[in-house]
Design an enzyme around this catalytic site. Structure first.
Site, mmCIF file in Angstrom:
data_model
loop_
_atom_site.group_PDB
_atom_site.id
_atom_site.type_symbol
_atom_site.label_atom_id
_atom_site.label_comp_id
_atom_site.label_asym_id
_atom_site.label_seq_id
_atom_site.Cartn_x
_atom_site.Cartn_y
_atom_site.Cartn_z
ATOM 1 N N LYS A 173 0.859 -1.191 0.000
ATOM 2 C CA LYS A 173 0.000 0.000 0.000
ATOM 3 C C LYS A 173 0.892 1.237 0.000
ATOM 4 C CE LYS A 173 -3.733 2.037 2.821
ATOM 5 N NZ LYS A 173 -4.553 1.867 4.035
ATOM 6 N N SER A 175 -9.531 -0.775 7.109
ATOM 7 C CA SER A 175 -9.003 -0.622 5.747
ATOM 8 C C SER A 175 -8.356 -1.843 5.122
ATOM 9 C CB SER A 175 -8.004 0.519 5.709
ATOM 10 O OG SER A 175 -8.712 1.714 5.579
ATOM 11 N N SER A 202 -9.470 1.660 3.036
ATOM 12 C CA SER A 202 -8.618 2.402 2.138
ATOM 13 C C SER A 202 -7.598 1.557 1.367
ATOM 14 C CB SER A 202 -7.875 3.492 2.916
ATOM 15 O OG SER A 202 -7.041 2.941 3.912
HETATM 16 N N1 GLN Z 1 -12.761 3.940 6.512
HETATM 17 C C1 GLN Z 1 -12.101 4.242 7.739
HETATM 18 C C2 GLN Z 1 -11.645 5.688 7.735
HETATM 19 O O1 GLN Z 1 -11.760 6.330 6.737
HETATM 20 C C3 GLN Z 1 -10.934 3.343 7.982
HETATM 21 C C4 GLN Z 1 -9.753 3.684 7.176
HETATM 22 C C5 GLN Z 1 -8.524 2.939 7.542
HETATM 23 O O2 GLN Z 1 -8.590 1.915 8.223
HETATM 24 N N2 GLN Z 1 -7.388 3.499 7.130
HETATM 25 O O3 GLN Z 1 -11.164 6.170 8.720
#
Ligand code: GLN
Length: 466
Positions: free
Chosen positions: A74, A173, A149
């Site tokens: 990532k 994410s 994400s």
């Molecule tokens: N969707 C969640 C957020 O936007 C989790 C994102 C993540 O785990 N980086 O905070």
């Protein structure tokens, strides 16, 4: 699906394939992909490393299990000399000065990095649309989002462009995109893997997490990355999880699930009926299943976003165009900071910085931030009590199926609510695995803190049960 890592290892050792041809094939897949999973292709580095593995094999030397195995990263992890953009305008020209501990451990084991993967900018999002590289398209249906994400990472694994990928999970994410693309994704216990070199989003819940197509591959990669790192004081020493230790589920007698996650109008009817069917199959195996009380989704989501926004506002304050990032000059230093940050952060990231600074500001912090912290303690206590009663908690990954590309951007509040089932386990810092079974967007398996082994054990049991 059985372990791809063991399979490829055998093929390399038996000289059925060369590492160079394997890496080239994966690079070609990534280059041609139309799912927008690639931020930077690491082709030169990957082919150089593959040639070294081939030379070793030709020399008759033995190679380690991960040696020559291609993987994705990532685009929020430092890998020295490569771009680490966090899918943002601010860092689109930023090159890592050092390598993240988790990634270094994989390199030391001989794994070959192929790609820095598309994701929501700074981890802010649940769809991988908040990115300067174009929305990531779902591996199963490209009209739908890839999830987020770590969307690029999950899609690459699902499409076999990488054997495994390393995502990052702050509030879901790794688990949610794994669920949206039918692969495995693990958020280990907080601190099991060092966060050093992972760009900070919300430091108190950020976790390094592997995504792969089998439980065995998750286990192998988890073992390599885990352990105490003096560069991350929240990391801890832990024992390896052996293949034998997770092969029998005899110790698991009681499983719980949260009643209110299921008995709500917010859940898709098919996800609900599939989940209830899964519970029946588990009961049929002689395991006791208990319905548990838990906090309302609204409370979980509000607590998580209050704390995550506060932490990200603080973490991102260093990105001002002076120390890091694309600087846009203006009339004076203050204006330069303002223009640099206004022009280079996305709408979603700015929403979080503004929200975070608001909850931390004088006059508001007692009412909002401290209340968030207190709720988080209550959530953790709730989990501690639950794990006195049950060995494992199962849950759907998401209340709904993946949205169409474009829909989440129109309604950020709906996007935040789609994280209802993942964020609680993050606040509790618990180990949670998404498996591609149980509902159309998968199932989460959670155990008490430090009990990552039990999670993998129960996943093995469910593989043959549901
Ligand atoms: N969707 C969640 C957020 O936007 C989790 C994102 C993540 O785990 N980086 O905070």
């Amino acid at each position: 699906m059985s372990s791809q890592i063991h399979h490829i290892h055998q093929q390399l050792m038996n000289k059925e394939i060369t590492c160079t041809s394997l890496v080239q094939e994966k690079l070609d897949g990534l280059k041609q992909n139309t799912n927008n999973t690639v931020n930077t292709l690491l082709d030169t580095m990957a082919l150089d490393l593959a040639a070294k593995v081939d030379a070793k094999i030709a020399n008759g030397e033995t190679i380690g299990l991960l040696e020559g195995i291609p993987f994705g990263i990532k685009d929020v992890y430092m890998l020295q000399g490569t771009y680490t953009t966090a899918s943002s305008d601010l860092l689109k020209n930023y090159k890592s000065a050092y390598t993240a501990t988790a990634i270094q451990k994989l390199l030391d084991a001989g794994a070959i990095p192929l790609v820095k993967e598309n994701c929501d900018s700074f981890g802010h999002g649940s769809s991988s649309e908040n990115t300067i590289f174009g929305a990531v398209k779902n591996a199963i249906n490209p009209d739908l989002v890839g999830g987020g994400s770590s969307g690029g990472s999950a899609v690459n694994v699902a499409k076999d462009y990488t054997v495994f990928s390393i995502g990052g999970d702050t509030g879901g994410s790794v688990r949610q995109p794994a669920g949206y693309n039918n692969v495995y994704g693990l958020k280990p216990t907080y601190g099991r893997i060092s966060r050093y070199g992972l760009m900070a989003y919300a430091s108190s819940t950020d976790c390094v997490g592997p995504i792969a197509k089998s439980i065995e591959d998750i286990r192998i990669v988890l073992n390599v990355m885990s352990g105490k790192d003096i560069k991350d004081q929240t990391s801890y020493a832990c024992a390896e999880i052996s293949q034998e230790a997770i092969s029998s589920s005899e110790t698991i007698k009681t499983v719980g699930y949260f009643k209110n996650f299921i008995e709500t109008d917010a859940i898709d009817t098919k996800i609900k009926s599939d989940f209830l069917e899964t519970i029946e199959k588990i009961k049929a195996k002689g395991i006791q299943v208990k319905a548990l009380d838990f906090f309302e989704s609204e409370t979980l989501v509000s607590t998580y976003y209050t704390l995550a926004m506060a932490e990200t506002a603080s973490n991102l304050s260093r990105l001002d165009g002076t120390n890091y990032g694309n600087r846009i000059e203006s009339d004076n230093l203050k204006e330069t900071y303002a223009v640099t940050r206004s022009e280079n952060f996305s709408e979603e990231t700015k929403r979080r910085i503004v929200g975070g600074n608001q909850v931390l500001s004088q006059g508001f912090s007692d009412e909002i931030y401290l209340k968030g912290l207190a709720l988080r303690d209550n959530i953790s206590e709730n989990f501690e009590n639950d794990f006195n009663e049950v060995d494992i908690i199962i849950s759907p990954v998401t209340p709904s199926t993946p949205p169409k590309i474009g829909d989440s951007l129109k309604n950020p509040h709906a996007m935040y609510l789609s994280d209802a089932y993942t964020v609680g386990f993050s606040l509790g810092q618990l180990p949670t695995l998404t498996i591609p079974q149980g509902t159309t967007t998968g199932l989460q398996i959670t155990a008490a803190k430090h009990n990552d082994e039990l999670v993998l054990k129960f996943a093995n049991f469910l593989k043959d049960t549901i």
